[in-house]
Motif scaffolding. Structure first.
Motif, PDB file in Angstrom:
ATOM      1  N   PHE A 159     -73.646 -66.618  -2.205  1.00 24.97           N
ATOM      2  CA  PHE A 159     -74.812 -67.467  -1.930  1.00 24.97           C
ATOM      3  C   PHE A 159     -74.405 -68.936  -1.916  1.00 24.97           C
ATOM      4  CE2 PHE A 159     -77.836 -64.070  -3.727  1.00 24.97           C
ATOM      5  CZ  PHE A 159     -78.238 -63.679  -2.456  1.00 24.97           C
ATOM      6  N   GLU A 160     -73.526 -69.305  -2.818  1.00 26.70           N
ATOM      7  CA  GLU A 160     -73.103 -70.706  -2.944  1.00 26.70           C
ATOM      8  C   GLU A 160     -72.220 -71.128  -1.768  1.00 26.70           C
ATOM      9  OE1 GLU A 160     -72.991 -74.465  -4.601  1.00 26.70           O
ATOM     10  OE2 GLU A 160     -74.139 -72.749  -5.335  1.00 26.70           O
ATOM     11  N   SER A 161     -71.264 -70.268  -1.398  1.00 19.18           N
ATOM     12  CA  SER A 161     -70.295 -70.639  -0.364  1.00 19.18           C
ATOM     13  C   SER A 161     -70.813 -70.387   1.054  1.00 19.18           C
ATOM     14  CB  SER A 161     -68.993 -69.853  -0.555  1.00 19.18           C
ATOM     15  OG  SER A 161     -69.178 -68.481  -0.225  1.00 19.18           O
ATOM     16  N   GLY A 162     -71.618 -69.333   1.232  1.00 14.29           N
ATOM     17  CA  GLY A 162     -72.074 -68.952   2.562  1.00 14.29           C
ATOM     18  C   GLY A 162     -70.969 -68.442   3.450  1.00 14.29           C
ATOM     19  N   ILE A 163     -69.855 -68.017   2.827  1.00 15.84           N
ATOM     20  CA  ILE A 163     -68.695 -67.565   3.599  1.00 15.84           C
ATOM     21  C   ILE A 163     -68.727 -66.044   3.743  1.00 15.84           C
ATOM     22  CG2 ILE A 163     -66.173 -67.440   3.664  1.00 15.84           C
ATOM     23  CD1 ILE A 163     -66.144 -70.095   2.115  1.00 15.84           C
ATOM     24  N   ARG A 164     -68.768 -65.568   4.980  1.00 13.59           N
ATOM     25  CA  ARG A 164     -68.877 -64.133   5.250  1.00 13.59           C
ATOM     26  C   ARG A 164     -67.711 -63.340   4.652  1.00 13.59           C
ATOM     27  NH1 ARG A 164     -68.470 -59.791   4.981  1.00 13.59           N
ATOM     28  NH2 ARG A 164     -68.676 -58.087   6.495  1.00 13.59           N
ATOM     29  N   SER A 165     -66.492 -63.877   4.711  1.00  7.43           N
ATOM     30  CA  SER A 165     -65.324 -63.124   4.259  1.00  7.43           C
ATOM     31  C   SER A 165     -65.313 -62.895   2.751  1.00  7.43           C
ATOM     32  CB  SER A 165     -64.034 -63.834   4.689  1.00  7.43           C
ATOM     33  OG  SER A 165     -63.993 -65.151   4.161  1.00  7.43           O
ATOM     34  N   ASP A 166     -66.168 -63.611   2.016  1.00 12.04           N
ATOM     35  CA  ASP A 166     -66.258 -63.394   0.565  1.00 12.04           C
ATOM     36  C   ASP A 166     -67.053 -62.137   0.229  1.00 12.04           C
ATOM     37  OD1 ASP A 166     -64.829 -65.704   0.151  1.00 12.04           O
ATOM     38  OD2 ASP A 166     -66.577 -66.947  -0.304  1.00 12.04           O
ATOM     39  N   ALA A 167     -67.862 -61.664   1.187  1.00 13.87           N
ATOM     40  CA  ALA A 167     -68.688 -60.480   0.961  1.00 13.87           C
ATOM     41  C   ALA A 167     -67.909 -59.219   1.323  1.00 13.87           C
ATOM     42  CB  ALA A 167     -69.976 -60.575   1.772  1.00 13.87           C
ATOM     43  N   GLY A 168     -68.572 -58.068   1.210  1.00 18.65           N
ATOM     44  CA  GLY A 168     -67.908 -56.793   1.436  1.00 18.65           C
ATOM     45  C   GLY A 168     -67.840 -56.416   2.908  1.00 18.65           C
ATOM     46  N   ILE A 169     -67.453 -55.174   3.136  1.00 16.41           N
ATOM     47  CA  ILE A 169     -67.307 -54.670   4.497  1.00 16.41           C
ATOM     48  C   ILE A 169     -68.667 -54.585   5.195  1.00 16.41           C
ATOM     49  CG2 ILE A 169     -65.239 -53.331   3.966  1.00 16.41           C
ATOM     50  CD1 ILE A 169     -67.073 -50.826   3.795  1.00 16.41           C
ATOM     51  N   THR A 170     -68.636 -54.569   6.518  1.00 15.66           N
ATOM     52  CA  THR A 170     -69.829 -54.254   7.299  1.00 15.66           C
ATOM     53  C   THR A 170     -69.820 -52.754   7.537  1.00 15.66           C
ATOM     54  OG1 THR A 170     -69.708 -56.393   8.437  1.00 15.66           O
ATOM     55  CG2 THR A 170     -71.101 -54.704   9.433  1.00 15.66           C
ATOM     56  N   VAL A 171     -70.725 -52.036   6.885  1.00 16.69           N
ATOM     57  CA  VAL A 171     -70.737 -50.584   7.050  1.00 16.69           C
ATOM     58  C   VAL A 171     -71.192 -50.236   8.465  1.00 16.69           C
ATOM     59  CG1 VAL A 171     -71.061 -50.050   4.605  1.00 16.69           C
ATOM     60  CG2 VAL A 171     -73.070 -50.478   6.031  1.00 16.69           C
ATOM     61  N   PRO A 172     -70.769 -49.091   9.003  1.00 22.27           N
ATOM     62  CA  PRO A 172     -71.086 -48.754  10.394  1.00 22.27           C
ATOM     63  C   PRO A 172     -72.561 -48.484  10.629  1.00 22.27           C
ATOM     64  CG  PRO A 172     -69.938 -46.938   9.315  1.00 22.27           C
ATOM     65  CD  PRO A 172     -69.880 -48.093   8.374  1.00 22.27           C
ATOM     66  N   ALA A 173     -72.960 -48.576  11.899  1.00 22.88           N
ATOM     67  CA  ALA A 173     -74.383 -48.557  12.240  1.00 22.88           C
ATOM     68  C   ALA A 173     -75.034 -47.191  12.091  1.00 22.88           C
ATOM     69  CB  ALA A 173     -74.565 -49.040  13.682  1.00 22.88           C
ATOM     70  N   GLN A 174     -74.254 -46.104  12.123  1.00 25.04           N
ATOM     71  CA  GLN A 174     -74.891 -44.791  12.182  1.00 25.04           C
ATOM     72  C   GLN A 174     -75.689 -44.432  10.927  1.00 25.04           C
ATOM     73  OE1 GLN A 174     -71.512 -44.916  11.858  1.00 25.04           O
ATOM     74  NE2 GLN A 174     -70.844 -43.436  10.320  1.00 25.04           N
ATOM     75  N   GLY A 175     -75.466 -45.153   9.823  1.00 29.43           N
ATOM     76  CA  GLY A 175     -76.222 -44.876   8.603  1.00 29.43           C
ATOM     77  C   GLY A 175     -77.505 -45.677   8.474  1.00 29.43           C
ATOM     78  N   LEU A 176     -77.792 -46.530   9.462  1.00 29.88           N
ATOM     79  CA  LEU A 176     -78.901 -47.475   9.359  1.00 29.88           C
ATOM     80  C   LEU A 176     -80.144 -46.987  10.105  1.00 29.88           C
ATOM     81  CD1 LEU A 176     -79.827 -50.333   8.415  1.00 29.88           C
ATOM     82  CD2 LEU A 176     -78.993 -51.196  10.625  1.00 29.88           C
ATOM     83  N   PHE A 177     -81.303 -47.089   9.438  1.00 31.22           N
ATOM     84  CA  PHE A 177     -82.590 -46.714  10.027  1.00 31.22           C
ATOM     85  C   PHE A 177     -83.600 -47.839   9.811  1.00 31.22           C
ATOM     86  CE2 PHE A 177     -80.502 -42.743   9.341  1.00 31.22           C
ATOM     87  CZ  PHE A 177     -81.052 -41.808  10.213  1.00 31.22           C
ATOM     88  N   LEU A 178     -84.301 -48.224  10.871  1.00 32.65           N
ATOM     89  CA  LEU A 178     -85.480 -49.088  10.735  1.00 32.65           C
ATOM     90  C   LEU A 178     -86.650 -48.166  10.438  1.00 32.65           C
ATOM     91  CD1 LEU A 178     -87.188 -51.654  10.961  1.00 32.65           C
ATOM     92  CD2 LEU A 178     -87.145 -51.382  13.460  1.00 32.65           C
ATOM     93  N   ASP A 179     -87.138 -48.211   9.196  1.00 34.66           N
ATOM     94  CA  ASP A 179     -88.178 -47.275   8.754  1.00 34.66           C
ATOM     95  C   ASP A 179     -89.566 -47.694   9.196  1.00 34.66           C
ATOM     96  OD1 ASP A 179     -86.430 -45.598   7.348  1.00 34.66           O
ATOM     97  OD2 ASP A 179     -86.542 -46.862   5.552  1.00 34.66           O
ATOM     98  N   GLU A 180     -89.863 -48.992   9.013  1.00 34.81           N
ATOM     99  CA  GLU A 180     -91.245 -49.429   9.238  1.00 34.81           C
ATOM    100  C   GLU A 180     -91.280 -50.932   9.473  1.00 34.81           C
ATOM    101  OE1 GLU A 180     -95.653 -48.987   7.057  1.00 34.81           O
ATOM    102  OE2 GLU A 180     -93.864 -48.182   6.104  1.00 34.81           O
ATOM    103  N   VAL A 181     -92.227 -51.365  10.308  1.00 36.58           N
ATOM    104  CA  VAL A 181     -92.501 -52.781  10.509  1.00 36.58           C
ATOM    105  C   VAL A 181     -93.899 -53.047   9.972  1.00 36.58           C
ATOM    106  CG1 VAL A 181     -92.631 -54.674  12.167  1.00 36.58           C
ATOM    107  CG2 VAL A 181     -91.086 -52.743  12.593  1.00 36.58           C
ATOM    108  N   TYR A 182     -94.031 -54.072   9.141  1.00 37.34           N
ATOM    109  CA  TYR A 182     -95.313 -54.376   8.507  1.00 37.34           C
ATOM    110  C   TYR A 182     -96.039 -55.490   9.247  1.00 37.34           C
ATOM    111  CZ  TYR A 182     -93.080 -51.890   4.623  1.00 37.34           C
ATOM    112  OH  TYR A 182     -92.429 -50.957   3.861  1.00 37.34           O
ATOM    113  N   TYR A 183     -97.362 -55.353   9.311  1.00 40.51           N
ATOM    114  CA  TYR A 183     -98.226 -56.377   9.918  1.00 40.51           C
ATOM    115  C   TYR A 183     -99.396 -56.643   8.967  1.00 40.51           C
ATOM    116  CZ  TYR A 183     -95.569 -55.411  14.112  1.00 40.51           C
ATOM    117  OH  TYR A 183     -94.538 -55.252  15.010  1.00 40.51           O
ATOM    118  N   ASP A 184     -99.761 -57.907   8.835  1.00 39.49           N
ATOM    119  CA  ASP A 184    -100.902 -58.274   7.987  1.00 39.49           C
ATOM    120  C   ASP A 184    -102.196 -57.797   8.629  1.00 39.49           C
ATOM    121  OD1 ASP A 184     -99.252 -59.510   6.140  1.00 39.49           O
ATOM    122  OD2 ASP A 184     -99.387 -61.456   7.172  1.00 39.49           O
TER     123      ASP A 184
END
Length: 246
Positions: free
Chosen positions: A221-246
Motif C-alpha cells: 500500500f505504501e510503495s504502490g509497486i506491483r512487483s512487491d505483491a504476489g503472483i497474478t493467478v490465472p483467469a480460469q478460477g475467476l467468476f463475476l458473481d453479482e453486480v449491485y445497484y442501489d
C-alpha cells in the motif's frame, strides 16, 4: 426508445474476454450484439457493467442496450438463448428506465476465485480453479484479508501502470472458505482495478505459503509497486458473481 437490461452467465474459457475486439468473434459482447442486431434489424451496442479478462467467467454479468424494437421480452430472451453458444446464457431480461446504465449505476460487485489446494491436480476442477499445491496457513491468510478490507490505494495490487484516474478503491469484505480441497475466495467491493482480484488472490496464497510476509500488505500500500505483491493467478478460477445497484 426502450432500455433493456440483461443478466448474463457465461463460461469464458474459450473467449478473449467480455469486450468486443475489432473483427474478432471470440468475445462475449460481440456474440450477444450479433444476435441482437440480427433480431432487431439494426446495429445494437450493449454496455457491460465492466470487462472480464480472457478466460474468466460470470454468473451475473449485467449489460444494457437501447432499441426501438417492439419485440416482447420473452421472445427476445428465447431468441438469445436459442442462437447464442451454449456457454453464454441470458438468465434474465427486463425493461428499465431510460437513464439506467449498467456500468455507471453499479454500486458494487462480488467476485469469487477458486483454488484447488492439493498435491495432485483435479481433472474436473482444472477449467474453473487454479491448482496451487503448497501447504497454506489459512489463519495467516485470514489476517491478511483483514488488512486488505477498507479504502486503500490498490495500484500495487493491479496490472495498471500510472494513471490519472483514481486507484483508490473500497473492499467491503473478503472471505476464504475451505470446501474439501477447494478454496473459495469471495471479494465484495465498490469497484476493482484491472486484475486486482487476481493479484490479491496470488498475494494471499504466497502469504499462506510463507513466501511473502504478512506485513508486506502495508508495504505494498505504501510503495504502490506491483512487483512487491504476489503472483497474478490465472483467469480460469475467476467468476463475476453479482453486480449491485442501489
Amino acid at each position: 426508445m426502450r432500455n433493456i437490461k440483461l443478466t448474463i452467465e457465461y463460461d469464458g474459457g474459450r473467449y478473449l474476454g467480455w469486450q468486443r475486439l475489432g473483427d474478432s468473434d471470440k468475445t462475449i459482447q460481440g456474440k450477444i450484439e450479433n444476435v441482437l442486431s440480427q433480431l432487431t434489424g439494426t446495429d445494437v451496442e450493449i454496455v457491460g457493467s465492466g470487462r472480464t479478462d480472457a478466460g474468466a467467467h460470470a454468473r451475473g454479468q449485467v449489460a444494457n442496450f437501447k432499441t426501438e424494437s417492439d419485440i416482447e421480452l420473452p421472445a427476445m430472451q428465447e431468441t438469445l438463448i436459442r442462437n447464442l453458444p451454449q456457454d453464454i446464457i441470458v438468465k434474465k431480461i427486463e425493461e428499465v428506465p431510460e437513464r439506467f446504465h449498467s456500468r455507471y449505476n453499479a454500486s458494487g460487485k462480488q467476485y469469487s476465485y477458486y483454488v484447488w489446494n492439493e498435491t495432485i491436480p483435479s481433472a474436473f476442477e482444472r477449467n474453473y480453479s487454479f491448482h496451487y499445491p503448497e501447504q497454506l496457513d489459512l489463519e495467516k491468510m485470514q489476517a491478511a484479508c483483514q488488512k486488505l478490507i477498507g479504502t486503500h490505494d490498490f495500484i500495487g495490487f493491479s496490472a495498471l501502470k500510472k494513471t490519472k484516474k483514481s486507484t483508490v478503491k473500497t473492499i467491503n469484505n473478503i472471505t476464504i472458505e475451505k470446501e474439501g480441497s477447494l478454496l473459495h475466495f469471495t471479494f465484495v467491493g465498490e469497484g476493482f482495478l484491472h486484475k486486482m482480484v487476481r493479484v490479491i488472490t496470488g498475494t494471499l496464497l504466497e502469504i499462506g505459503a510463507g513466501t511473502i510476509e504478512l506485513d508486506s500488505i502495508d508495504e505494498i500500500f505504501e510503495s504502490g509497486i506491483r512487483s512487491d505483491a504476489g503472483i497474478t493467478v490465472p483467469a480460469q478460477g475467476l467468476f463475476l458473481d453479482e453486480v449491485y445497484y442501489d
